[in-house]
Design a protein around this motif. Structure first.
Motif, PDB file in Angstrom:
ATOM      1  N   ALA A 117       0.828  -1.209   0.000  1.00 53.32           N
ATOM      2  CA  ALA A 117       0.000   0.000   0.000  1.00 53.32           C
ATOM      3  C   ALA A 117       0.863   1.261   0.000  1.00 53.32           C
ATOM      4  O   ALA A 117       0.561   2.240  -0.688  1.00 53.32           O
ATOM      5  N   PHE A 140      -1.292   4.250  -1.464  1.00 53.21           N
ATOM      6  CA  PHE A 140      -2.664   4.220  -0.959  1.00 53.21           C
ATOM      7  C   PHE A 140      -2.860   5.358   0.042  1.00 53.21           C
ATOM      8  O   PHE A 140      -1.904   5.826   0.653  1.00 53.21           O
ATOM      9  N   ARG A 191      -6.126   5.699   5.142  1.00 56.34           N
ATOM     10  CA  ARG A 191      -7.286   4.884   5.518  1.00 56.34           C
ATOM     11  C   ARG A 191      -7.293   3.556   4.763  1.00 56.34           C
ATOM     12  O   ARG A 191      -7.566   2.498   5.343  1.00 56.34           O
ATOM     13  N   ASP A 192      -6.981   3.590   3.459  1.00 54.37           N
ATOM     14  CA  ASP A 192      -6.955   2.353   2.678  1.00 54.37           C
ATOM     15  C   ASP A 192      -5.797   1.451   3.105  1.00 54.37           C
ATOM     16  O   ASP A 192      -5.930   0.220   3.111  1.00 54.37           O
ATOM     17  N   MET A 226      -6.914  -0.310   6.106  1.00 52.38           N
ATOM     18  CA  MET A 226      -7.903  -1.333   5.758  1.00 52.38           C
ATOM     19  C   MET A 226      -7.228  -2.604   5.250  1.00 52.38           C
ATOM     20  O   MET A 226      -7.609  -3.716   5.636  1.00 52.38           O
ATOM     21  N   ALA A 237      -7.193  -2.556  -3.286  1.00 55.70           N
ATOM     22  CA  ALA A 237      -7.104  -3.159  -1.957  1.00 55.70           C
ATOM     23  C   ALA A 237      -7.098  -4.691  -2.054  1.00 55.70           C
ATOM     24  O   ALA A 237      -6.307  -5.366  -1.390  1.00 55.70           O
TER      25      ALA A 237
END
Length: 292
Positions: free
Chosen positions: A132, A137, A140-141, A144, A228
């Motif tokens: 990520a 990213f 927040r992503d 996740m 994701a």
């Protein structure tokens, strides 16, 4: 040898029915999940929710004060833990502690196997977060995919705890036939661990996005790039060969679309895995604290 189709279908129904018969996650966990989905949630709200469960709070403090976080003996309250680690990391701890407490192996052998799979899950989480970062990213992503990586194989933990003998037979057959567990699971059980994980996530009212990542991480995937999901799948495949090789089963191949999306050179892969391994080695103590 695969089971006859009708017996495999019966086994599938039996396993999935067992998922829905599992105890619910506590109200504290459910409310914490709901709260962390809101951008307006404050650290004090999370502290208030989690502190209402004394056993959960005590376990979180033990984990936070472990060597892994570099805070040994420095965190004396849940409020400090939330402020220092942040809301999302506390959520991850709440989920891990709660899930593992409900899916604990009944024998020393099963607990050792579960430990190996949890270390792979932790490696997947760390690796997904590294991917990520490399793919830029949002924060927040990135959080996740870390959470999804940690929980992506929760279906396997369920199989270890609920149908132990049957799943040990799956592992033995996969090793003997030099195949992956993903191939053998549907033949012998009528269901794959990712489907079970998705059902668990729904039963426990995980956020929809997290449930989707758990349920679909093995693929196959459509034509659209899902960042994701690709990060989870890629991390799972990159780390599997190092953390599940003790079972003697084959590592499933990475989806070609995901491999192209990653675009990693052999040097990139070595760098990502070296960074992952250093963090996983530090985290061995955390598992013991979580399952105590």
């Amino acid at each position: 040898m695969a089971l006859p189709q009708d017996l495999s279908a019966t086994t599938r129904k039996w396993i999935l029915r067992g998922v829905h018969d599992l105890p619910s996650l506590s109200d504290v966990v459910t409310k914490t999940l709901e709260a962390t989905e809101r951008e307006s949630t404050s650290a004090s709200e999370i502290e208030r929710l989690v502190s209402s469960d004394a056993a959960l709070s005590a376990k979180i403090l033990r984990v936070v004060n472990s060597a892994y976080y570099g805070l040994s003996g420095q965190v004396s309250s849940l409020n400090q833990a939330v402020v220092i680690l942040g809301i999302q990391q506390i959520r991850n701890l709440v989920l891990s502690i709660s899930a593992l407490s409900l899916l604990k192996g009944r024998t020393p052998q099963l607990r050792r196997l579960q430990h190996s799979f949890w270390m792979h899950s932790f490696a997947t989480a760390v690796c997904a977060q590294i991917i990520a970062r490399r793919k830029r990213f949002s924060a927040r992503d990135a959080e996740m995919v870390y959470t999804a990586g940690l929980l992506h194989d929760i279906g396997r933990l369920y199989l270890f705890s609920a149908v132990s003998e049957e799943y040990l037979a799956v592992i033995a057959h996969a090793a003997k036939s030099e195949r992956s567990l993903d191939e053998v699971e549907p033949e012998m059980l009528g269901v794959r661990h990712d489907e079970i994980g998705g059902e668990l996530a729904k039963t426990w009212h995980f956020p929809a996005a997290l449930t989707d990542l758990i349920a679909r991480h093995e693929g196959p995937f459509g034509d659209e790039i899902e960042h994701a999901l690709f990060a989870i799948h890629g991390a799972d495949r990159l780390t599997a060969s190092r953390y599940t090789k003790t079972f003697g089963v084959q590592t499933p191949t990475m989806d070609l679309e995901v491999e192209c999306w990653l675009g990693f050179t052999p040097e990139d892969i070595e760098a990502v895995l070296a960074e992952t391994e250093s963090k996983v080695d530090e985290a061995a103590e955390v598992y013991g604290l979580i399952v105590q």
